[in-house]
Design a protein around this motif. Sequence first.
Motif, short mmCIF file in Angstrom:
data_model
loop_
_atom_site.label_atom_id
_atom_site.label_comp_id
_atom_site.label_asym_id
_atom_site.label_seq_id
_atom_site.Cartn_x
_atom_site.Cartn_y
_atom_site.Cartn_z
N ARG A 1 -7.96 30.97 -11.01
CA ARG A 1 -8.45 30.31 -9.62
C ARG A 1 -7.80 28.77 -9.67
NH1 ARG A 1 -14.55 30.41 -8.26
NH2 ARG A 1 -13.67 29.32 -6.75
N PRO A 2 -7.46 27.98 -10.88
CA PRO A 2 -6.77 26.74 -10.62
C PRO A 2 -5.33 26.79 -10.00
CG PRO A 2 -7.81 26.93 -12.69
CD PRO A 2 -7.86 28.42 -12.05
N TRP A 3 -4.75 27.92 -9.82
CA TRP A 3 -3.55 28.29 -9.66
C TRP A 3 -3.09 29.27 -8.31
CZ3 TRP A 3 -4.78 28.72 -14.67
CH2 TRP A 3 -4.44 27.78 -15.53
N GLY A 4 -4.18 30.14 -7.93
CA GLY A 4 -3.87 31.15 -6.95
C GLY A 4 -5.41 31.74 -6.45
N GLN A 5 -5.57 32.22 -5.32
CA GLN A 5 -6.56 32.94 -4.95
C GLN A 5 -6.51 34.13 -4.41
OE1 GLN A 5 -8.22 30.51 -1.42
NE2 GLN A 5 -6.26 30.87 -0.29
N ALA A 6 -7.48 35.17 -4.59
CA ALA A 6 -7.33 36.55 -4.07
C ALA A 6 -7.26 36.73 -2.75
CB ALA A 6 -8.43 37.36 -5.00
N ASP A 7 -6.24 37.49 -2.13
CA ASP A 7 -6.20 37.69 -0.78
C ASP A 7 -7.53 38.68 -0.44
OD1 ASP A 7 -4.09 36.19 -0.69
OD2 ASP A 7 -2.64 38.01 -1.10
N TYR A 8 -7.92 39.62 -1.10
CA TYR A 8 -9.27 40.02 -0.83
C TYR A 8 -9.98 40.53 -2.12
CZ TYR A 8 -5.39 43.58 -2.10
OH TYR A 8 -4.23 44.02 -2.91
N THR A 9 -11.22 41.44 -2.16
CA THR A 9 -11.75 41.59 -3.44
C THR A 9 -11.06 42.55 -3.97
OG1 THR A 9 -13.27 43.07 -2.00
CG2 THR A 9 -13.77 40.77 -2.33
N PRO A 10 -11.09 42.73 -5.36
CA PRO A 10 -10.49 44.09 -5.94
C PRO A 10 -10.82 45.54 -5.50
CG PRO A 10 -11.32 42.19 -7.54
CD PRO A 10 -11.46 41.91 -6.21
N LYS A 11 -9.99 46.33 -5.07
CA LYS A 11 -10.30 47.69 -4.55
C LYS A 11 -9.70 48.46 -5.57
CE LYS A 11 -9.90 45.91 0.33
NZ LYS A 11 -8.75 45.85 1.47
N LEU A 12 -10.59 49.74 -5.36
CA LEU A 12 -10.40 50.80 -6.09
C LEU A 12 -9.69 52.05 -5.22
CD1 LEU A 12 -10.69 52.69 -8.98
CD2 LEU A 12 -12.79 53.32 -7.93
N ALA A 13 -8.45 52.39 -5.74
CA ALA A 13 -7.66 53.32 -4.92
C ALA A 13 -6.95 54.53 -5.93
CB ALA A 13 -6.73 52.80 -4.23
N GLY A 14 -8.03 55.61 -5.74
CA GLY A 14 -7.57 56.74 -6.96
C GLY A 14 -7.69 56.27 -8.24
N ARG A 15 -7.13 56.04 -9.27
CA ARG A 15 -7.29 55.74 -10.73
C ARG A 15 -6.98 54.33 -10.83
NH1 ARG A 15 -8.38 60.49 -13.65
NH2 ARG A 15 -7.86 59.03 -15.51
N ASN A 16 -6.73 53.55 -9.66
CA ASN A 16 -6.19 52.21 -9.80
C ASN A 16 -7.04 51.04 -9.27
OD1 ASN A 16 -3.81 53.17 -11.05
ND2 ASN A 16 -2.54 53.23 -9.16
N ILE A 17 -7.07 49.96 -9.82
CA ILE A 17 -7.72 48.80 -9.00
C ILE A 17 -6.83 47.61 -9.05
CG2 ILE A 17 -9.60 47.15 -9.41
CD1 ILE A 17 -11.28 48.84 -11.34
N HIS A 18 -6.71 47.30 -7.68
CA HIS A 18 -5.61 46.45 -7.64
C HIS A 18 -6.15 45.30 -6.69
CE1 HIS A 18 -5.25 47.82 -3.19
NE2 HIS A 18 -5.72 48.95 -3.64
N VAL A 19 -5.40 44.01 -6.63
CA VAL A 19 -5.73 42.79 -5.76
C VAL A 19 -4.60 42.01 -5.98
CG1 VAL A 19 -6.33 41.83 -8.17
CG2 VAL A 19 -7.30 41.13 -5.57
#
Length: 253
Positions: A157-175
């Motif tokens: 968080r001190p260097w960047g912010q997430a564009d969206y909340t982490p999402k589960l797609a198949g067997r992966n979680i991505h953000v």
Amino acid sequence: MSQPRPHHSSGSSHSFIRINGKIRAREVRVIGDDNKQLGVFPLGDALRMARERGVDLVEISPNANPPVCRLVDYGKFRYEQEKKEKEQRKHQHANKMKEVQLSATIDPHDFKVKLRHAVDFLCDDMKVKVTLRFRGREMAHQEIGMQQVEKFVQELRPWGQADYTPKLAGRNIHVTISPLPKNKRAKHPEEVEAQGPNTPPAPTQKPPPGERAAAASGNAVQIVRGDSGASAPGSAPGGNFGNNPFSQLEIKP
């Protein structure tokens, strides 16, 4: 006026830029050094204008009808073009994305290594895509993987912010994490460590008079008297001060 020479420009849509005698059009639209249009002239007249002003005739839009040429020193023109290309590369660099892969059972040390890489990317104005892949039976405990990703995002968080909340797609979680603006972004940890603490060393305190260490050997104490052997004013008999802490000690020769 400089001699005609092709210029191979990296990153430009044309393989080279025609100047002076290399221009093939019969007539050209001329733009002055102040970026004001001077009109359409035969190529010979445009070359004569450039010669009189001591500059080059540079073709900047060969596909226009008629081609657009500029009266400018070729060295200055190249400098301006390189400066524009540098700014464009800077914006393209900000659109680059790096990927960091995690696992649900990642080791704490590996977690810190991945975190340090992500900080490096964000400080270089690059986006970071965080991906966590479940393996085998790890899908039965998706909450563990989600906690790892959320913890990773929280640490950045001190260097960047997430564009969206982490999402589960198949067997992966991505953000995806975007870098904060430089004026709102924390400094790189290595830069902070390089500066170091700016605390001056503590001054050396001298012991007050009367508390200086005396040279001793075993239990023997050596008392130094002056050459005259006289007692100081206010001293006790025997040449010792009345408040001498060593007055009760046994003096050995």
